[in-house]
Scaffold this active site. Structure first.
Site, mmCIF file in Angstrom:
data_model
loop_
_atom_site.group_PDB
_atom_site.id
_atom_site.type_symbol
_atom_site.label_atom_id
_atom_site.label_comp_id
_atom_site.label_asym_id
_atom_site.label_seq_id
_atom_site.Cartn_x
_atom_site.Cartn_y
_atom_site.Cartn_z
ATOM 1 N N SER A 105 16.711 74.558 79.077
ATOM 2 C CA SER A 105 17.884 75.048 78.355
ATOM 3 C C SER A 105 18.346 76.380 78.952
ATOM 4 C CB SER A 105 17.486 75.269 76.894
ATOM 5 O OG SER A 105 18.418 76.099 76.248
ATOM 6 N N TYR A 129 11.480 78.613 69.902
ATOM 7 C CA TYR A 129 12.008 77.432 70.604
ATOM 8 C C TYR A 129 12.301 77.780 72.068
ATOM 9 C CZ TYR A 129 15.428 74.180 72.464
ATOM 10 O OH TYR A 129 16.101 73.320 73.301
ATOM 11 N N LYS A 144 10.568 76.496 75.949
ATOM 12 C CA LYS A 144 11.232 76.045 77.181
ATOM 13 C C LYS A 144 10.774 76.902 78.362
ATOM 14 C CE LYS A 144 13.509 72.749 75.325
ATOM 15 N NZ LYS A 144 12.965 71.402 75.532
HETATM 16 P P1 NAD Z 1 16.674 65.153 69.661
HETATM 17 O O1 NAD Z 1 15.871 65.786 68.599
HETATM 18 O O2 NAD Z 1 17.847 64.324 69.275
HETATM 19 O O3 NAD Z 1 15.736 64.253 70.605
HETATM 20 C C1 NAD Z 1 14.384 64.579 70.827
HETATM 21 C C2 NAD Z 1 13.578 63.327 70.549
HETATM 22 O O4 NAD Z 1 12.201 63.599 70.776
HETATM 23 C C3 NAD Z 1 13.703 62.836 69.113
HETATM 24 O O5 NAD Z 1 14.021 61.449 69.124
HETATM 25 C C4 NAD Z 1 12.328 63.087 68.518
HETATM 26 O O6 NAD Z 1 11.997 62.113 67.538
HETATM 27 C C5 NAD Z 1 11.453 62.999 69.740
HETATM 28 N N1 NAD Z 1 10.188 63.735 69.678
HETATM 29 C C6 NAD Z 1 9.962 65.027 69.336
HETATM 30 N N2 NAD Z 1 8.655 65.305 69.430
HETATM 31 C C7 NAD Z 1 8.045 64.173 69.860
HETATM 32 C C8 NAD Z 1 6.701 63.826 70.134
HETATM 33 N N3 NAD Z 1 5.703 64.716 69.991
HETATM 34 N N4 NAD Z 1 6.426 62.564 70.540
HETATM 35 C C9 NAD Z 1 7.421 61.647 70.670
HETATM 36 N N5 NAD Z 1 8.705 61.921 70.421
HETATM 37 C C10 NAD Z 1 9.006 63.174 70.014
HETATM 38 O O7 NAD Z 1 17.131 66.299 70.676
HETATM 39 P P2 NAD Z 1 18.165 66.237 71.880
HETATM 40 O O8 NAD Z 1 19.348 67.033 71.496
HETATM 41 O O9 NAD Z 1 18.313 64.856 72.352
HETATM 42 O O10 NAD Z 1 17.371 67.091 72.957
HETATM 43 C C11 NAD Z 1 16.507 66.500 73.896
HETATM 44 C C12 NAD Z 1 15.762 67.589 74.632
HETATM 45 O O11 NAD Z 1 16.720 68.463 75.237
HETATM 46 C C13 NAD Z 1 14.891 68.464 73.745
HETATM 47 O O12 NAD Z 1 13.723 68.813 74.451
HETATM 48 C C14 NAD Z 1 15.747 69.696 73.527
HETATM 49 O O13 NAD Z 1 14.984 70.839 73.276
HETATM 50 C C15 NAD Z 1 16.461 69.795 74.856
HETATM 51 N N6 NAD Z 1 17.735 70.535 74.769
HETATM 52 C C16 NAD Z 1 18.655 70.137 73.868
HETATM 53 C C17 NAD Z 1 19.855 70.846 73.755
HETATM 54 C C18 NAD Z 1 20.887 70.452 72.733
HETATM 55 O O14 NAD Z 1 21.759 71.278 72.447
HETATM 56 N N7 NAD Z 1 20.861 69.243 72.180
HETATM 57 C C19 NAD Z 1 20.085 71.952 74.587
HETATM 58 C C20 NAD Z 1 19.109 72.326 75.518
HETATM 59 C C21 NAD Z 1 17.920 71.590 75.601
#
Ligand code: NAD
Ligand code: UDP
Length: 339
Positions: free
Chosen positions: A124, A149, A153
């Site tokens: 991120s 959080y 990262k």
């Molecule tokens: P999201 O919460 O929709 O998807 C993450 C998925 O991981 C979920 O389906 C959740 O059930 C699953 N999960 C969490 N812990 C788990 C575990 N221990 N075992 C199995 N599954 C697990 O989030 P997203 O928006 O799709 O983000 C995906 C990734 O990108 C994340 O790591 C997030 O931190 C990163 N990210 C997201 C954003 C954003 O704005 N959406 C920005 C920067 C980084």
């Protein structure tokens, strides 16, 4: 290639599954559904017209993870599995560190045992901390993060950097996302936050469909063009395509590479509100509220490296982001159904 999407049932994972399949790759999903629903995977299957193997497990569970690798012969892992709510991470930091770091360690260990060498990691822009200079370039040193959080990262990046130093055969791509918004143009998959949305666009979408009465804009006294914070918003389908390119790159290269995935253009909160109103021909009720702790005033990417090396750049417009978000929310005002 066969790609394991760890956390693939979530917002970015489902869109990536669609684009991976469209590019001719085999997709496997592993998720514990802690922040997603099985219906999301069924909708991906409907979009791609094929069944996707989907495993229900905690990705930190090495035994179950090993079973997947033994069965599926994975070429590349894309690691989305993490908790991502910034404010929540300040209340339950230990759960965040446990989940977000254990998943990476287990993946690395099982990959090593199973001879899988390629990992794409969801990082991120938060790892840059308070920007000293804009736009943000990949070789700027990681900064001081504003939340547990963010630190997960930052720490995951360091773990992966160290793993690559120790094992020159490993190929790791760190993708630093800016602000993903929007939804697939079908309106069948999109972002489905649980409870009150933390992020701007899901909140706007819920106000637009009457689910919430009014948007609070956090701060109008920032040193920006109109006093509200500036971010680099990127359409989630563009972001998903970035993972397809990054995976192809990982197939061909060893070592660690870091890429910003952003558009390179910053918009203020007020500009986003006005664009959403204009594109969708509606009025949003909003009010100004105090600043939100931890917010930086401005953040946008230098997106040149991904273009030069991965051959990827964002193609969708701000209009696409506004229209697709509203289409998803209008068709699914309560998000995905349970079950
Ligand atoms: P999201 O919460 O929709 O998807 C993450 C998925 O991981 C979920 O389906 C959740 O059930 C699953 N999960 C969490 N812990 C788990 C575990 N221990 N075992 C199995 N599954 C697990 O989030 P997203 O928006 O799709 O983000 C995906 C990734 O990108 C994340 O790591 C997030 O931190 C990163 N990210 C997201 C954003 C954003 O704005 N959406 C920005 C920067 C980084
Ligand atoms: N924001 C806002 N009201 C909200 C949610 C967010 O004014 O209900 C602002 C927030 O202060 C920031 C921008 O919108 O300036 C983007 O916030 P978001 O949480 O979506 O992403 P961040 O950049 O914090 O990861």
């Amino acid at each position: 290639m066969k790609v394991l999407l760890a956390g693939g049932a979530g917002y970015i994972g489902t869109h990536t599954a669609v684009e991976m399949a469209a590019a001719g790759n085999e997709v496997v999903i592993a998720d514990n559904f802690s922040n997603s629903k099985p219906e999301a995977v069924r909708r991906v299957e409907a979009l791609v017209g094929e069944k996707i193997p989907c495993y229900y497990l905690d990705v930190a569970d090495k035994k179950l993870l090993t079973e997947i690798f033994e069965k599926e012969k994975i070429d590349v892992v894309v690691h989305f599995a993490g908790l991502k709510a910034v404010a929540e991470s300040t209340k339950i930091p230990v759960e965040y560190y446990r989940n977000n770091i254990d998943t990476t360690l287990s993946l690395l260990e099982v990959m090593q045992e199973q001879g899988c060498r390629r990992l794409i990691f969801s990082s991120s822009a938060t790892v840059y901390g308070e920007p000293k200079k804009l736009p943000l370039v990949e070789d700027m040193p990681p900064g001081v993060c504003a939340s547990p959080y963010g630190w997960t990262k930052w720490m995951n990046e360091q773990i992966l950097r160290d793993a690559c130093c120790a094992n020159p055969e490993l190929s790791v791509v760190l993708l630093r996302y800016f602000n993903p918004i929007g939804a697939h143009e079908s309106g069948t998959i999109g972002e489905d936050p649980q409870g009150i949305p933390n992020n701007l666009f899901p909140y706007i979408a819920q106000v637009a469909v009457g689910k919430r009465p009014c948007l609070s804009i956090f701060g109008n006294d920032y040193p920006t063009k109109d006093g509200t914070c500036v971010r680099d918003y990127i359409h989630v389908v563009d972001l998903a395509k970035g993972h397809v390119k990054a995976s192809a790159y990982a197939m061909e290269h060893e070592g660690l590479a870091t890429f910003n995935l952003g558009t390179g253009v910053g918009y203020s909160v007020l500009e986003m509100v006005k664009a959403f109103e204009r594109v969708n021909e509606l009025k949003l009720s909003y009010q100004f509220a105090p600043r939100r702790p931890g917010d930086v005033s401005e953040c946008y990417a230098d997106a040149k490296k991904a273009k030069e090396i991965l051959g990827w750049e964002a193609e969708k417009t701000l209009e696409d982001m506004c229209r697709d978000t509203y289409r998803w929310q209008s068709k699914n005002p309560q998000g995905y159904p349970e079950g």
